[in-house]
Design a protein around this motif. Structure first.
Motif, short mmCIF file in Angstrom:
data_model
loop_
_atom_site.label_atom_id
_atom_site.label_comp_id
_atom_site.label_asym_id
_atom_site.label_seq_id
_atom_site.Cartn_x
_atom_site.Cartn_y
_atom_site.Cartn_z
N ALA A 54 2.09 2.15 4.88
CA ALA A 54 1.67 3.15 3.89
C ALA A 54 2.80 4.13 3.57
CB ALA A 54 0.45 3.91 4.40
N ALA B 76 -7.83 4.96 1.86
CA ALA B 76 -7.25 4.43 3.10
C ALA B 76 -7.29 5.47 4.21
CB ALA B 76 -5.82 3.98 2.84
N MET C 54 0.84 -1.19 0.00
CA MET C 54 0.00 0.00 0.00
C MET C 54 0.87 1.24 0.00
SD MET C 54 -2.79 1.19 2.78
CE MET C 54 -4.12 0.83 1.68
N GLN D 29 -11.45 0.08 5.26
CA GLN D 29 -10.62 1.21 4.84
C GLN D 29 -9.54 1.54 5.87
OE1 GLN D 29 -14.54 3.45 3.68
NE2 GLN D 29 -12.83 4.70 3.01
N VAL E 214 -6.34 1.12 7.73
CA VAL E 214 -5.11 0.34 7.55
C VAL E 214 -4.35 0.15 8.86
CG1 VAL E 214 -4.86 1.10 5.16
CG2 VAL E 214 -3.72 2.38 6.99
N ASP F 20 -3.18 6.08 -1.78
CA ASP F 20 -4.48 5.40 -1.77
C ASP F 20 -5.51 6.34 -1.15
OD1 ASP F 20 -6.71 3.83 -1.26
OD2 ASP F 20 -5.49 2.01 -1.05
#
Length: 554
Positions: free
Chosen positions: A491, A8, A1, A89, A91, A5
């Motif tokens: 992320a 997220a 990821m 959604q 993370v 995104d």
């Protein structure tokens, strides 16, 4: 990821003194989609144990662990609902806590205060950061460490605080040996809440370093502990656990915690952190020379440096303590907003409150308005900001507040102004101590609830002679935690990258006024004179008064 995104989100939870606050933030740019607050049912327990008739002595402050769980049960689902996002959604989730807020537990993490046989024992409850009743134990720790030449002592400016783990632990042993013996884990709330989320113990480098005397891979040795008390030699066993670096993944949300929060089981949980230190990320102040002051009921000051130096009176310097790869310095003032609140509760005439009510403003707004009309020094007052003791740079919680210059003509707004100025002077003392010790401070970044008072912030800029950058998020610690959650989830590659993408600041929101700054230099010189007189041996009056009051309270 990756951080790009758009769907997220990350969750950050800030466990404060009186409430827990949850923020749901977009991973790509840190937009705060929703927030929720849960006010602790028991708040700061300072007078009587809940559900008992057991009173608490002077300088005690406790909390209830179930208040913290309620933040997970109530505020997290509420914030998710308000944000309109699904668990899929999310993370990652991360938390920060006040520190040193610490509790005794069994080996499985059960708080001793939740065992029926110990509910009426004060030492079985978590000790809040502002529990200052361990000052005599801190004094002894410092004296023995100095006498033995312990190499860790200079890392804490020559003194450790009564707020920290070892002082509170020694108090526990000597005042309730049975509870001490029953304590299998002595754990920061910052780590305990991660245990609740993941179902397994995890400890972070930040609290261990700043509050737990962990330096260069070790804690104070058994010989030192024995010199304090022969029964204290096993204390490290209650702390011992591998330490995790900040920004790492501590584990995944457990089935039980998923039920509380509405998150998916296995969602990434970041390593625990401290409210002030995690705010550096949301304030985009994770590089060297950027001091962050989290200004609320108290103020904590943190700044990174590339090199190690030992500054007198600092709360600590810890490698990787704020971000990996740098030395993190911490200082603080134990009372700031609390001092202003004390004054408005106890020393403002009813006529002032009536005027504030009539105009539909708070008493703080009225006093600020009146104080702002005065010229610098017009009130003829200087105060010492020690109403909750002094955390930095004197590290002495037996000190108390002082106001000098009162006359029969002194008005409430003048005292209010002097109290605000005293906290700014206290911050300047910290900044000057650090810079004179070789820690560069090139930017001053302010965060916290006191940012709402623009006159106060301008006063700080004038006193410090520095421009002030402000964190534009009202939930700085929670946003900082969300940034750490995004890193733990993968992320972003590191905290610095995530902070740059998700942090929120306004550069140089306040600039010092030259004329006021010059005038404040004169007042600060008086403050520094009084600071050293009452705090560094010129007079022992405040310690004598503390002793008299403590003995009378028994």
């Amino acid at each position: 990821m990756s951080g790009s995104d758009k769907d997220a989100v990350a969750i950050g939870i800030d466990f404060g003194t009186l409430s827990g606050r949850v923020v749901v933030a977009a991973v790509d740019d840190g937009r705060e989609l929703a927030s929720a607050e849960h006010v602790y049912r028991h708040g700061s327990i300072e007078e009587q144990l809940p559900g008992t008739d057991v009173g608490l002595p002077r300088n005690w402050a406790l909390q209830s662990p179930d208040d913290w769980r309620d933040v997970l049960r109530q505020a997290v689902p509420k914030a998710l609902s308000a944000a309109g996002v699904s668990a899929d959604q999310v993370v990652g989730i991360a938390t920060d806590f006040t520190a040193c807020t610490i509790l005794p537990t069994l080996a499985d993490g059960t708080p001793l205060c939740e065992l029926e046989e110990y509910r009426d024992r004060p030492h079985a409850w978590p000790k809040l950061w502002k529990h200052h009743a361990a000052q005599p134990h801190a004094d002894r720790i410092n004296a023995v460490a100095a006498e033995r030449g312990e190499d860790w002592l200079p890392r804490y400016g020559g003194k450790i605080s009564s707020e920290w783990e070892f002082a509170k632990g020694l108090q526990l042993l000597e005042e309730d040996p049975e509870i001490y013996r029953r304590t299998e884990r002595w754990i920061e709330a910052a780590d305990w809440i991660i245990w609740q989320l993941c179902g397994e113990e995890n400890r972070n480098i930040c609290t261990a370093g700043y509050k737990g005397i962990y330096q260069d891979g070790k804690r104070p040795d058994r010989d030192f502990l024995a010199a304090l008390n022969p029964d204290f030699t096993d204390f490290n066993d209650k702390l011992e656990h591998p330490l995790s670096p900040l920004g790492d993944r501590a584990g995944g949300v457990s089935a039980e915690a998923a039920g509380w929060t509405g998150l998916n089981q296995g969602t990434a949980v970041a390593v625990g952190n401290v409210d002030a230190h995690v705010t550096a990320a949301s304030a985009k102040a994770v590089g060297p020379g950027q001091m962050v002051a989290i200004m609320g009921t108290s103020t904590c000051h943190v700044v990174n440096g590339e090199d190690l130096t030992e500054a007198s009176g600092m709360c600590g310097v810890v490698r990787d303590g704020i971000v990996p790869g740098l030395w993190g310095y911490e200082a603080g003032q134990s009372g700031v907003g609390d001092i202003f609140a004390w004054f408005t509760r106890n020393s403002v005439p009813a006529s002032y409150q009536a005027e504030a009510d009539e105009r539909g403003i708070s008493i703080h707004e009225l006093l600020t308005e009146l104080a702002a009309r005065q010229e610098v020094g017009e009130h003829g007052l200087v105060a010492l900001d020690w109403h909750s003791g002094n955390r930095s740079v004197l590290v002495d919680h037996d000190l108390s507040g002082v106001i000098v210059g009162l006359t029969l003509a002194t008005k409430p707004e003048e005292v209010y102004r002097a109290l605000v100025e005293s906290t700014a002077f206290g911050t300047r003392m910290i900044v000057e101590t650090l810079t004179s010790s070789g820690v560069p401070i090139e930017e001053f970044v302010a965060a916290g609830g006191l940012l709402k008072n623009k006159w106060l912030m301008q006063t700080y800029s004038d006193v410090l002679r520095l421009p002030i950058t402000v964190l534009t998020s009202e939930q700085g610690p929670a946003l900082g935690s969300a940034i750490h959650a995004a890193v733990a989830a993968g992320a972003y590659p590191d905290i610095r990258t995530a902070a740059e993408a998700m942090g929120k600041v306004e550069r140089h929101a306040y600039e010092p006024d030259q004329a006021r700054a010059d005038a404040y230099d004169e007042l600060y010189a008086v403050y520094a004179e009084l600071h050293d007189h009452f705090g560094r041996g010129g007079s022992d009056a405040l310690h004598k008064l503390h002793k008299i009051a403590s003995e009378a309270d028994k």
